[in-house]
Write a protein that holds these residues in place. Structure first.
Motif, PDB file in Angstrom:
ATOM      1  N   TYR A   1      80.201 -21.147  62.850  1.00  0.00           N
ATOM      2  CA  TYR A   1      79.015 -20.751  63.611  1.00  0.00           C
ATOM      3  C   TYR A   1      78.463 -19.449  63.035  1.00  0.00           C
TER       4      TYR A   1
ATOM      5  N   GLN B   1      76.386 -16.115  64.452  1.00  0.00           N
ATOM      6  CA  GLN B   1      75.969 -15.457  65.684  1.00  0.00           C
ATOM      7  C   GLN B   1      75.158 -14.206  65.363  1.00  0.00           C
TER       8      GLN B   1
ATOM      9  N   PHE C   1      88.572 -19.648  68.893  1.00  0.00           N
ATOM     10  CA  PHE C   1      87.747 -18.885  67.970  1.00  0.00           C
ATOM     11  C   PHE C   1      88.516 -17.762  67.289  1.00  0.00           C
ATOM     12  N   GLY C   2      88.132 -17.502  66.050  1.00  0.00           N
ATOM     13  CA  GLY C   2      88.593 -16.330  65.360  1.00  0.00           C
ATOM     14  C   GLY C   2      87.758 -15.122  65.736  1.00  0.00           C
ATOM     15  N   PRO C   3      88.132 -13.936  65.222  1.00  0.00           N
ATOM     16  CA  PRO C   3      87.427 -12.701  65.583  1.00  0.00           C
ATOM     17  C   PRO C   3      86.069 -12.557  64.907  1.00  0.00           C
TER      18      PRO C   3
END
Lengths: 116, 113
Positions: free
Chosen positions: A35, A37, A107-109
C-alpha cells in the motif's frame, strides 16, 4: 520477531534515483500486500501476491513501479526514476489466508520515502 | 468499484463516555469489513472484522462494531472510552473473493481525561 518487518524504515532519494523497499512477511503467510499512504490519507492499494504469483497490480501508479516476490516469501517494491510525487509511506501487509479470504492483514511499520 | 467513507476526520470524547466512529461502504456482492487502529510511529493493528453471521462483532480492547446492511454501515463503538484509545482509526472493505481492500481516510479519536 513474529511481525511483518520492512526495511529501510526511512529512505531519502534524489529525484531520478531508483529505490528498493523490502518486506519480510510473517512466516507462512500466503498473501502479501503493498500500500501507499500519503499524509492524512488512508492506505491506497498498490498490488498483492498470493505465494509468488502477483494477482493484482492495478494500483501501481505507473510503469516505474515494480514489485516481486520470487520465492513466495520476501517481497521487494522497486521504484525507478523516483519523482517528488512518490514521497509517501509504503506499507506492507501479510495475511495467512488466500487474498480473497476472510483473514485480516498484519501490517509492517512502513517505509517513509522522501524524494528531494 | 468499492469505496469507504469515514465522514468524521476527528472525534472527541471524554474518558468514560461511549464512543462511535462512523464508516459507510460500497462494494459489489457481500462485504468483508475491517477496523484497524494506528498508534503514532506504529503500524496498523487489526481490531475486528465482519465476515458473516451476527451483525454485532466484538474485537480487541473492548471495541465492537455493528454491521448494518440496509444502511451499508459498519460503525465502531465502545461503551466507555479510555485515554489510551486515542489513535487513528481506519475502516476497510473488500468484496468476498476479492483480494483488494479499500481503506477510508481515517478518523482521529481523541479521548480527554
Amino acid at each position: 520477531g513474529a511481525g511483518v518487518s520492512q526495511s529501510p524504515r526511512y529512505k531519502v532519494a534524489k529525484r531520478g534515483q531508483d529505490v528498493a523497499l523490502r518486506c519480510d512477511p510473517i512466516s507462512g503467510h500466503v498473501s502479501l500486500f503493498w500500500y501507499q499512504q500519503a499524509l492524512g490519507q488512508g492506505p491506497e492499494f498498490l498490488t498483492y501476491f498470493q505465494n509468488e504469483a502477483q494477482l493484482d497490480k492495478s494500483g501501481l501508479p505507473s510503469d516505474r513501479f515494480f514489485a516481486e516476490r520470487p520465492e513466495g516469501s520476501v517481497s521487494t517494491l522497486k521504484i525507478q526514476r523516483t519523482q517528488q510525487e512518490d514521497s509517501a509511506v509504503y506499507l506492507c501487509a501479510s495475511s495467512r489466508g488466500l487474498a480473497g479470504g476472510r483473514a485480516e492483514q498484519f501490517f509492517g511499520p512502513g517505509t517513509r520515502l522522501t524524494v528531494l | 468499484a468499492q469505496s469507504v467513507a469515514q465522514p468524521e476526520d476527528q472525534v472527541n470524547v471524554a474518558e468514560g463516555n461511549p464512543l462511535t466512529v462512523k464508516c459507510t461502504y460500497s462494494v459489489s456482492g457481500n462485504p468483508y469489513l475491517f477496523w484497524y487502529v494506528q498508534y503514532p510511529n506504529r503500524g496498523l493493528q487489526f481490531l475486528l472484522k465482519y465476515i458473516t453471521g451476527d451483525n454485532l462483532v466484538k474485537g480487541s480492547y473492548g471495541f465492537e462494531a455493528e454491521f448494518n446492511k440496509s444502511q451499508t454501515s459498519f460503525h465502531l463503538k465502545k461503551p466507555s472510552a479510555l485515554v489510551s484509545d486515542s489513535a487513528l482509526y481506519f475502516c476497510a472493505v473488500r468484496g468476498s473473493n476479492a483480494g483488494k481492500s479499500t481503506f477510508g481516510d481515517g478518523t482521529t479519536l481523541t479521548v480527554k481525561p
